[in-house]
Write a protein that holds these residues in place. Structure first.
Motif, mmCIF file in Angstrom:
data_model
loop_
_atom_site.group_PDB
_atom_site.id
_atom_site.type_symbol
_atom_site.label_atom_id
_atom_site.label_comp_id
_atom_site.label_asym_id
_atom_site.label_seq_id
_atom_site.Cartn_x
_atom_site.Cartn_y
_atom_site.Cartn_z
ATOM 1 N N LEU A 1 0.852 -1.195 0.000
ATOM 2 C CA LEU A 1 0.000 0.000 0.000
ATOM 3 C C LEU A 1 0.881 1.235 0.000
ATOM 4 C CD1 LEU A 1 -2.609 -1.184 2.667
ATOM 5 C CD2 LEU A 1 -2.816 -1.282 0.173
ATOM 6 N N LYS A 2 1.443 1.536 -1.161
ATOM 7 C CA LYS A 2 2.396 2.635 -1.287
ATOM 8 C C LYS A 2 1.697 3.881 -1.825
ATOM 9 C CE LYS A 2 5.061 0.461 -4.075
ATOM 10 N NZ LYS A 2 6.179 0.178 -5.001
ATOM 11 N N TYR A 3 2.281 5.040 -1.478
ATOM 12 C CA TYR A 3 1.806 6.293 -2.040
ATOM 13 C C TYR A 3 2.941 7.304 -1.991
ATOM 14 C CZ TYR A 3 1.490 8.275 2.676
ATOM 15 O OH TYR A 3 1.794 8.741 3.931
ATOM 16 N N ALA A 4 2.792 8.359 -2.767
ATOM 17 C CA ALA A 4 3.751 9.473 -2.747
ATOM 18 C C ALA A 4 5.180 9.012 -3.016
ATOM 19 C CB ALA A 4 3.676 10.230 -1.422
ATOM 20 N N ASP A 5 5.380 8.155 -4.026
ATOM 21 C CA ASP A 5 6.740 7.788 -4.430
ATOM 22 C C ASP A 5 7.401 8.995 -5.101
ATOM 23 O OD1 ASP A 5 6.025 5.340 -3.550
ATOM 24 O OD2 ASP A 5 6.273 4.291 -5.449
ATOM 25 N N HIS A 6 8.663 9.254 -4.732
ATOM 26 C CA HIS A 6 9.413 10.331 -5.353
ATOM 27 C C HIS A 6 10.798 9.828 -5.718
ATOM 28 C CE1 HIS A 6 6.332 12.780 -3.279
ATOM 29 N NE2 HIS A 6 6.493 13.580 -4.301
ATOM 30 N N GLU A 7 11.279 10.257 -6.863
ATOM 31 C CA GLU A 7 12.567 9.784 -7.360
ATOM 32 C C GLU A 7 13.525 10.952 -7.546
ATOM 33 O OE1 GLU A 7 13.553 6.589 -10.655
ATOM 34 O OE2 GLU A 7 13.226 8.547 -11.579
ATOM 35 N N ALA A 8 14.774 10.720 -7.172
ATOM 36 C CA ALA A 8 15.839 11.690 -7.411
ATOM 37 C C ALA A 8 16.991 10.972 -8.098
ATOM 38 C CB ALA A 8 16.317 12.319 -6.100
#
Length: 205
Positions: free
Chosen positions: A72-79
């Motif tokens: 139950l993932k949310y708000a994934d951000h990648e750099a």
């Protein structure tokens, strides 16, 4: 503090990681790669952005938030960081300005602007015979951040560093953290943290 105290021995890394790291005939770049290999995917003699680079590296950081279960993932951000380094015996401000323009071209070409994109660094490191005063002044005062869709799709930074190993001198722009890996004569700061964790903290602060 020596490199061996800061980083694990290469023999402690999984074999697939050790085998993926190339060997440089240039002893300086080979030692730099020993500092970068724990966080970056590295290549040597890479042709990218229409030019040749002695050392090329990519770093990816994925920040995930989740509820009570990993599914139950949310708000994934990648750099990400794209690192380009090469010897440039006599760097000039004109050459650095050209690299800044190249950095913007690379960002335009590689960044997929979306809500998941948090930040990208395009970093250039020139290894010089000496560090001219004009170059030092230009780089030390340099900062170039571009917001994508007013920051809604994150941002990207173009970073500069010039290193003169024989004179044990260097200069880097404000957020060019990777420059620390190129100052082999200096201890790596914040020994309780690795390069990756410091990089991630800078992105997420």
């Amino acid at each position: 503090m020596s490199d061996s105290e800061q980083f694990p021995e290469a023999e402690e890394l999984p074999a697939e990681i050790r085998e993926a790291v190339p060997d440089w005939d240039d002893q300086y770049f080979d030692r730099v790669s020993d500092r970068l290999m724990y966080s970056y995917d590295l290549e040597k003699d890479r042709h990218a952005a229409g030019e040749r680079w002695d050392l090329y590296g990519e770093l990816r950081v994925l920040n995930q938030k989740q509820f009570f279960h990993p599914s139950l993932k949310y708000a994934d951000h990648e750099a990400r960081e794209y690192l380009f380094a090469r010897r440039e015996p006599r760097p000039t401000v004109t050459e650095l300005e050209r690299l800044v323009d190249l950095g913007h071209d690379i960002a335009d070409d590689r960044i997929v602007a979306s809500e998941e994109h948090f930040g990208t660094d395009v970093s250039f490191v020139l290894v010089a015979d000496e560090l001219p005063d004009a170059v030092s002044e230009f780089v030390s005062g340099f900062r170039d951040r571009t917001l994508l869709k007013f920051g809604y799709y994150g941002h990207y930074d173009v970073n500069l560093a010039v290193v003169a190993p024989d004179d044990e001198e260097h200069v880097s722009s404000e957020v060019a953290d990777v420059a620390e890996a190129f100052t082999l004569w200096d201890d790596v700061t914040e020994p309780e943290e690795g390069v990756l964790s410091r990089f991630a903290k800078r992105f997420w602060r």
